[in-house]
Each structure stands twice: as C-alpha cells, then as structure tokens.
Design a protein around this motif. Sequence first.
Motif, short mmCIF file in Angstrom:
data_model
loop_
_atom_site.label_atom_id
_atom_site.label_comp_id
_atom_site.label_asym_id
_atom_site.label_seq_id
_atom_site.Cartn_x
_atom_site.Cartn_y
_atom_site.Cartn_z
N MET A 1 -5.13 45.11 -5.09
CA MET A 1 -4.19 44.42 -4.23
C MET A 1 -4.70 42.99 -3.99
O MET A 1 -5.86 42.78 -3.65
CB MET A 1 -4.03 45.16 -2.91
N ALA A 2 -3.82 42.02 -4.12
CA ALA A 2 -4.20 40.62 -3.94
C ALA A 2 -4.41 40.31 -2.46
O ALA A 2 -3.71 40.84 -1.60
CB ALA A 2 -3.12 39.72 -4.51
N ARG A 3 -5.38 39.44 -2.20
CA ARG A 3 -5.62 39.02 -0.82
C ARG A 3 -4.54 38.05 -0.39
O ARG A 3 -4.06 37.23 -1.17
CB ARG A 3 -6.97 38.34 -0.73
N LEU A 4 -4.18 38.13 0.87
CA LEU A 4 -3.19 37.21 1.42
C LEU A 4 -3.82 35.83 1.56
O LEU A 4 -5.01 35.71 1.89
CB LEU A 4 -2.73 37.69 2.79
N PRO A 5 -3.05 34.78 1.33
CA PRO A 5 -3.59 33.44 1.53
C PRO A 5 -3.88 33.21 3.01
O PRO A 5 -3.21 33.76 3.88
CB PRO A 5 -2.46 32.53 1.04
N ALA A 6 -4.90 32.42 3.28
CA ALA A 6 -5.27 32.14 4.67
C ALA A 6 -5.94 30.78 4.77
O ALA A 6 -6.66 30.37 3.87
CB ALA A 6 -6.21 33.21 5.20
N THR A 7 -5.66 30.10 5.86
CA THR A 7 -6.29 28.82 6.18
C THR A 7 -6.73 28.89 7.64
O THR A 7 -5.98 29.35 8.49
CB THR A 7 -5.29 27.65 6.00
N THR A 8 -7.94 28.45 7.91
CA THR A 8 -8.43 28.40 9.28
C THR A 8 -7.99 27.09 9.92
O THR A 8 -8.20 26.02 9.35
CB THR A 8 -9.96 28.51 9.33
N ALA A 9 -7.36 27.19 11.06
CA ALA A 9 -6.93 26.02 11.82
C ALA A 9 -7.88 25.83 13.00
O ALA A 9 -8.29 26.79 13.65
CB ALA A 9 -5.50 26.21 12.33
N HIS A 10 -8.23 24.58 13.25
CA HIS A 10 -9.13 24.22 14.35
C HIS A 10 -8.32 23.47 15.40
O HIS A 10 -7.70 22.47 15.09
CB HIS A 10 -10.28 23.36 13.84
N LEU A 11 -8.35 23.96 16.62
CA LEU A 11 -7.56 23.41 17.70
C LEU A 11 -8.48 22.88 18.78
O LEU A 11 -9.47 23.53 19.15
CB LEU A 11 -6.65 24.50 18.28
N ARG A 12 -8.18 21.70 19.28
CA ARG A 12 -8.91 21.12 20.41
C ARG A 12 -7.91 20.78 21.51
O ARG A 12 -6.92 20.10 21.26
CB ARG A 12 -9.65 19.86 19.98
N VAL A 13 -8.18 21.27 22.70
CA VAL A 13 -7.34 20.96 23.86
C VAL A 13 -7.86 19.66 24.48
O VAL A 13 -9.01 19.58 24.87
CB VAL A 13 -7.35 22.10 24.89
N LEU A 14 -7.00 18.65 24.55
CA LEU A 14 -7.41 17.35 25.07
C LEU A 14 -7.02 17.15 26.53
O LEU A 14 -7.71 16.45 27.26
CB LEU A 14 -6.78 16.24 24.22
N HIS A 15 -5.91 17.75 26.95
CA HIS A 15 -5.43 17.55 28.32
C HIS A 15 -4.63 18.78 28.74
O HIS A 15 -3.88 19.34 27.95
CB HIS A 15 -4.56 16.30 28.39
N GLN A 16 -4.77 19.14 29.99
CA GLN A 16 -4.04 20.27 30.55
C GLN A 16 -3.54 19.88 31.93
O GLN A 16 -4.30 19.36 32.74
CB GLN A 16 -4.99 21.47 30.64
N SER A 17 -2.25 20.08 32.17
CA SER A 17 -1.68 19.74 33.47
C SER A 17 -0.84 20.91 33.97
O SER A 17 0.19 21.24 33.37
CB SER A 17 -0.80 18.49 33.36
N PHE A 18 -1.30 21.53 35.05
CA PHE A 18 -0.52 22.61 35.63
C PHE A 18 0.68 22.06 36.39
O PHE A 18 1.71 22.72 36.48
CB PHE A 18 -1.39 23.48 36.53
N ARG A 19 0.56 20.84 36.91
CA ARG A 19 1.68 20.22 37.60
C ARG A 19 2.85 20.00 36.63
O ARG A 19 3.99 20.31 36.94
CB ARG A 19 1.26 18.88 38.21
N ASP A 20 2.55 19.47 35.42
CA ASP A 20 3.58 19.23 34.41
C ASP A 20 3.80 20.45 33.52
O ASP A 20 4.69 20.44 32.67
CB ASP A 20 3.20 18.04 33.53
#
Length: 85
Positions: A1-20
């Motif tokens: 069975m062939a492996r499914l394609p996959a890419t690792t994504a890197h996420l960085r949170v720069l700002h968080q506002s609970f008010r907005d």
Amino acid sequence: MARLPATTAHLRVLHQSFRDQCLQGEVQAGGFIWEFQWFFDRGELCVEPSLGRALIQDALQRFLVKSDYRLEAGGDYTFTVRARF
C-alpha cells in the motif's frame, strides 16, 4: 500500500486578542509562507498571500478549530498536511 503524501506545517502565533477574538500568525510549509488571521468567535480564517493558499487553508482551519484554546502568542506549533507541496 502506498504511503499518503504529507507535509509538515510550522505555525507561529504572533498576536492573540481575546477582546477582538482574533489570533494572528504565520504558517510555513513546503517552501511557502503565509500570514493568517483566525477570528475564532465566527470561525473565519483569512490567509495571505493568495499564492498557494488553497494548499494550506483547509488543513490550517482544521488545526485551529481543534487547537485554538491551547495556542498562545509566541508559541510555535506543527501539524501535518495530507498533501505534498
């Protein structure tokens, strides 16, 4: 069975506002870099630039919906995209 394609994504949170009720950051995958805004009160995701946006938008939104309460400004996170790019 062939492996499914996959890419690792890197996420960085720069700002968080609970008010907005907004989370802003950047995500990198497969040589692309996007900036995003996640309005978690209405489930709205904006991703820029448009180049390659279709590759990341659905996977990013699923990750944000699943993880948004655990994400913090300044944090670095990874998730897998079931595509190769």
